[in-house]
Design a protein around this motif. Structure first.
Motif, mmCIF file in Angstrom:
data_model
loop_
_atom_site.group_PDB
_atom_site.id
_atom_site.type_symbol
_atom_site.label_atom_id
_atom_site.label_comp_id
_atom_site.label_asym_id
_atom_site.label_seq_id
_atom_site.Cartn_x
_atom_site.Cartn_y
_atom_site.Cartn_z
ATOM 1 N N VAL A 67 -4.988 8.350 4.822
ATOM 2 C CA VAL A 67 -5.600 7.821 3.597
ATOM 3 C C VAL A 67 -4.515 7.028 2.873
ATOM 4 C CG1 VAL A 67 -6.722 8.372 1.400
ATOM 5 C CG2 VAL A 67 -7.159 9.802 3.428
ATOM 6 N N MET A 68 -4.849 5.800 2.508
ATOM 7 C CA MET A 68 -3.896 4.934 1.823
ATOM 8 C C MET A 68 -4.533 4.399 0.542
ATOM 9 S SD MET A 68 -1.921 3.051 4.915
ATOM 10 C CE MET A 68 -0.487 2.861 3.876
ATOM 11 N N GLN A 69 -3.692 3.837 -0.291
ATOM 12 C CA GLN A 69 -4.176 3.204 -1.517
ATOM 13 C C GLN A 69 -3.561 1.815 -1.613
ATOM 14 O OE1 GLN A 69 -4.595 5.573 -5.075
ATOM 15 N NE2 GLN A 69 -3.628 3.949 -6.260
ATOM 16 N N ALA A 70 -4.425 0.837 -1.832
ATOM 17 C CA ALA A 70 -3.987 -0.549 -1.992
ATOM 18 C C ALA A 70 -3.270 -0.708 -3.328
ATOM 19 C CB ALA A 70 -5.194 -1.486 -1.935
ATOM 20 N N PRO A 71 -2.429 -1.740 -3.471
ATOM 21 C CA PRO A 71 -1.784 -1.983 -4.757
ATOM 22 C C PRO A 71 -2.800 -2.204 -5.882
ATOM 23 C CG PRO A 71 -0.895 -3.437 -3.068
ATOM 24 C CD PRO A 71 -2.035 -2.693 -2.458
ATOM 25 N N THR A 72 -4.026 -2.556 -5.523
ATOM 26 C CA THR A 72 -5.087 -2.789 -6.504
ATOM 27 C C THR A 72 -5.870 -1.521 -6.836
ATOM 28 O OG1 THR A 72 -6.448 -3.520 -4.649
ATOM 29 C CG2 THR A 72 -5.354 -5.230 -5.939
ATOM 30 N N GLY A 73 -5.487 -0.383 -6.243
ATOM 31 C CA GLY A 73 -6.068 0.902 -6.591
ATOM 32 C C GLY A 73 -7.127 1.451 -5.660
ATOM 33 N N PHE A 97 -8.447 3.571 1.063
ATOM 34 C CA PHE A 97 -8.998 3.224 2.366
ATOM 35 C C PHE A 97 -8.316 4.086 3.407
ATOM 36 C CE2 PHE A 97 -5.395 0.488 1.596
ATOM 37 C CZ PHE A 97 -4.738 0.393 2.824
ATOM 38 N N CYS A 98 -8.858 4.096 4.618
ATOM 39 C CA CYS A 98 -8.287 4.922 5.680
ATOM 40 C C CYS A 98 -7.856 4.054 6.855
ATOM 41 C CB CYS A 98 -9.309 5.950 6.170
ATOM 42 S SG CYS A 98 -9.770 7.148 4.919
ATOM 43 N N VAL A 99 -6.799 4.490 7.518
ATOM 44 C CA VAL A 99 -6.363 3.903 8.779
ATOM 45 C C VAL A 99 -6.735 4.917 9.859
ATOM 46 C CG1 VAL A 99 -4.412 3.059 10.138
ATOM 47 C CG2 VAL A 99 -4.485 2.644 7.663
ATOM 48 N N VAL A 100 -7.572 4.488 10.791
ATOM 49 C CA VAL A 100 -8.115 5.377 11.818
ATOM 50 C C VAL A 100 -7.806 4.812 13.204
ATOM 51 C CG1 VAL A 100 -9.967 6.115 10.264
ATOM 52 C CG2 VAL A 100 -10.394 4.252 11.873
ATOM 53 N N ARG A 101 -7.940 5.664 14.210
ATOM 54 C CA ARG A 101 -7.680 5.185 15.574
ATOM 55 C C ARG A 101 -8.833 4.301 16.057
ATOM 56 N NH1 ARG A 101 -9.545 10.134 16.101
ATOM 57 N NH2 ARG A 101 -10.870 10.745 17.809
ATOM 58 N N LEU A 102 -8.498 3.362 16.902
ATOM 59 C CA LEU A 102 -9.450 2.411 17.461
ATOM 60 C C LEU A 102 -10.497 3.147 18.286
ATOM 61 C CD1 LEU A 102 -10.013 -0.657 17.858
ATOM 62 C CD2 LEU A 102 -8.558 -0.535 19.878
ATOM 63 N N ARG A 103 -11.767 2.884 17.995
ATOM 64 C CA ARG A 103 -12.857 3.553 18.717
ATOM 65 C C ARG A 103 -13.163 2.861 20.039
ATOM 66 N NH1 ARG A 103 -16.441 6.954 15.497
ATOM 67 N NH2 ARG A 103 -15.610 7.066 13.405
ATOM 68 N N ASN A 104 -13.413 1.554 19.994
ATOM 69 C CA ASN A 104 -13.794 0.819 21.195
ATOM 70 C C ASN A 104 -13.354 -0.626 21.020
ATOM 71 O OD1 ASN A 104 -15.053 -0.599 23.246
ATOM 72 N ND2 ASN A 104 -16.932 0.604 23.143
ATOM 73 N N ALA A 129 0.845 -1.198 0.000
ATOM 74 C CA ALA A 129 0.000 0.000 0.000
ATOM 75 C C ALA A 129 0.879 1.247 0.000
ATOM 76 C CB ALA A 129 -0.913 0.009 1.226
ATOM 77 N N ILE A 130 0.307 2.354 -0.465
ATOM 78 C CA ILE A 130 1.033 3.623 -0.414
ATOM 79 C C ILE A 130 0.222 4.636 0.389
ATOM 80 C CG2 ILE A 130 2.290 3.288 -2.583
ATOM 81 C CD1 ILE A 130 0.251 5.182 -3.904
ATOM 82 N N GLU A 131 0.918 5.538 1.033
ATOM 83 C CA GLU A 131 0.264 6.601 1.779
ATOM 84 C C GLU A 131 -0.116 7.714 0.813
ATOM 85 O OE1 GLU A 131 1.467 9.821 5.160
ATOM 86 O OE2 GLU A 131 2.162 7.761 5.479
ATOM 87 N N VAL A 132 -1.364 8.182 0.919
ATOM 88 C CA VAL A 132 -1.861 9.228 0.037
ATOM 89 C C VAL A 132 -1.881 10.583 0.750
ATOM 90 C CG1 VAL A 132 -3.854 10.016 -1.313
ATOM 91 C CG2 VAL A 132 -3.214 7.584 -1.307
ATOM 92 N N SER A 133 -2.440 10.624 1.969
ATOM 93 C CA SER A 133 -2.528 11.887 2.706
ATOM 94 C C SER A 133 -2.835 11.638 4.179
ATOM 95 C CB SER A 133 -3.590 12.800 2.091
ATOM 96 O OG SER A 133 -4.878 12.243 2.257
#
Length: 129
Positions: A102-108, A111-118, A89-93
């Motif tokens: 915000v990241m992008q999978a090798p398949t295009g 998706f987002c990586v967010v902090r754990l809610r609960n 994956a690559i980092e987008v912003s």
């Protein structure tokens, strides 16, 4: 460093439509309640409830093309971003002062990586070392 992550849920991006109107449609279409029709009071986010496996499903007003993306939640954003980069994956912003990545999978797909809610609610957490 060991950390945990899992699928948090899905975000329904709606281009330029009022978030309350979009939430009403998706609530009725999916059979979910509207927990918060205007999360944060900015007219950008609406949270749906009564979802399968307590997944976080949110309607979001966006300026870009409408789409659906997923969020991965984690107790260590930097470690999860690094793990996903090793998978290709690559980092987008890092919007909103880096509150999520915000990241992008090798398949295009984006998706987002967010902090754990609960940690106690939702699907089982995956443990990574």
């Amino acid at each position: 460093m060991a950390h945990q992550s899992r699928l948090a849920g899905f975000i329904i991006d709606c281009q330029d439509a009022p978030v309350e109107q979009s939430a009403q449609f998706w609530s009725a279409a999916l059979g979910f309640s509207i927990v918060d029709p205007n999360e944060g009071g900015e007219g950008k986010y609406a949270v749906l409830g009564d979802t399968p496996a307590d997944l976080h499903i949110e309607v979001q007003r966006v300026p870009h093309e409408s789409r659906v993306h997923l969020d991965i939640e984690t107790d260590d954003i930097e470690a999860e971003v690094a793990r996903l980069k090793t998978l290709g994956a690559i980092e987008v912003s890092r919007p909103h002062d880096g509150r999520w990545v915000v990241m992008q999978a090798p398949t295009g797909q984006r998706f987002c990586v967010v902090r754990l809610r609960n940690a106690q609610q939702g699907p089982r957490l995956n443990r990574w070392s």
